[in-house]
Write an enzyme that holds these catalytic residues in place. Structure first.
Site, short mmCIF file in Angstrom:
data_model
loop_
_atom_site.label_atom_id
_atom_site.label_comp_id
_atom_site.label_asym_id
_atom_site.label_seq_id
_atom_site.Cartn_x
_atom_site.Cartn_y
_atom_site.Cartn_z
N TYR A 9 -2.28 -0.75 10.56
CA TYR A 9 -2.35 -1.24 9.16
C TYR A 9 -1.11 -0.82 8.38
O TYR A 9 -0.47 -1.63 7.70
CB TYR A 9 -3.61 -0.69 8.51
CG TYR A 9 -3.74 -0.89 7.02
CD1 TYR A 9 -4.25 -2.07 6.49
CD2 TYR A 9 -3.37 0.12 6.12
CE1 TYR A 9 -4.39 -2.25 5.12
CE2 TYR A 9 -3.52 -0.05 4.74
CZ TYR A 9 -4.03 -1.23 4.25
OH TYR A 9 -4.18 -1.40 2.89
N SER B 5 0.84 -1.21 0.00
CA SER B 5 0.00 0.00 0.00
C SER B 5 0.87 1.25 0.00
O SER B 5 2.01 1.23 0.47
CB SER B 5 -0.88 0.01 1.25
OG SER B 5 -1.54 1.26 1.37
#
Ligand code: NAD
Ligand code: MG
Length: 286
Positions: A191, A178
């Site tokens: 995360y 990501s």
């Protein structure tokens, strides 16, 4: 929806479903054209029911690959829709429901994929979880940590270990990282840290598996319109989702899948290993 809104206000509960999204994401259903870049390959896509995983499954199938999908049992409806697209491309699709936070289930998914498809050449570690409806590190509970770290990291280790028992020379592993690995949001503290770990692991695993002829890479998407977003971001983040990128908008899953095809195919990436490919709408990945 007013003109300055990226998406209409909407909220879901995790894991989120495609049906509830307004507008429906584009997974390349009507646009992706394959050219046999993955002919005869057998691929497992974790989290392949929806979002980026669905777009990857459709693209892989149209490139000639058989595809196994792993997903949570409550996502059966989404998984069946994806399977229809894979089968519609003339390829086999194996459906493997199960919660990857459980070690035996995670390992079993890789073994079952290889069993049902008759081998395994490509593993896409795509399943992931985040929760951004929190304000501070003080709000991160042990339950949160278990869910995020087990889904994004433990499961990735377990599925990869089991998949490697079936993979030979020419095998490919692609992890879904990501932009959060590079530009972490405070609301995604836990995360984002798993995605940085995934980048590190990608490079390290590429070093270990290179001598076996197995390539390992990652894709780092920016903001992509998938069920994960309305299921885990507050409403005010949804209405402006993606507008902070240089391209000024969120991406569609269909715009990410070709990066996975590129990395999976020996025709395009036979000398590419240990890298992270950004698909971020212009945000830097370094
Ligand atoms: P998505 O919700 O469509 O896909 C995530 C999938 O993960 C779910 O469909 C689910 O099947 C799977 N999953 C979650 N927890 C699981 C569990 N315990 N057991 C088994 N499966 C589980 O959303 P998406 O955005 O397509 O997410 C795919 C990947 O892309 C994730 O790793 C996510 O972190 C990554 N990513 C997404 C974005 C984005 O903006 N959407 C940006 C960067 C990275
Ligand atoms: Mg899903």
């Amino acid at each position: 929806m007013s003109q300055d809104q990226a998406f209409p206000p909407q909220q879901q509960n995790p894991p989120g479903t495609t049906d509830q999204m307004i507008p429906t994401p584009d997974h390349g259903e009507t646009s992706y054209v394959g050219s046999e870049k993955l002919l005869g390959r057998k691929a497992l896509v974790t989290g392949g029911d929806s979002g980026i995983g669905r777009a990857v499954a459709i693209a892989f199938a149209r490139e000639g690959a058989d595809v196994a999908l792993s997903y949570l049992p409550e996502e059966e409806h989404d998984a069946r829709a994806t399977a229809e697209w894979v089968r519609g491309a003339g390829r086999q699709c194996a459906l493997l429901p199960g919660d990857l936070r459980d070690e035996a289930t995670a390992r079993g998914v890789a073994h079952r994929a290889a069993g049902e498809l008759g081998g395994l050449d490509v593993l896409v570690n795509n399943a992931g979880y985040q929760m951004a409806r929190r304000e501070s590190v003080a709000d991160v509970t042990t339950e949160d940590l278990d869910r995020v770290f087990k889904t994004n990291l433990y499961a990735l280790f377990w599925v990869t270990q089991a998949a490697l028992e079936h993979m030979g020379e020419g095998g490919v592993i692609i992890n879904n990282s990501s932009i959060q690995a590079y530009q972490p949001s405070t609301s995604l503290l836990d995360y984002a840290s798993t995605k940085a770990a995934i980048n590190n692991l990608t490079v390290n695993l590429a070093a270990e598996l290179g001598p076996r002829g197995i390539r390992v890479n990652a894709v780092a998407p920016g903001p992509i319109w998938t069920p994960l977003q309305p299921a885990t971001q507050p409403e005010e983040k949804i209405t402006s989702f993606g507008t902070d990128t240089p391209l000024g908008r969120a991406g569609q899953p269909a715009e990410v899948a070709p990066a996975f095809v590129f990395l999976a195919s020996p025709a395009t990436a036979s000398y590419v290993s240990g890298t992270v490919l950004g698909v971020t709408g212009g945000k830097p990945v370094f």
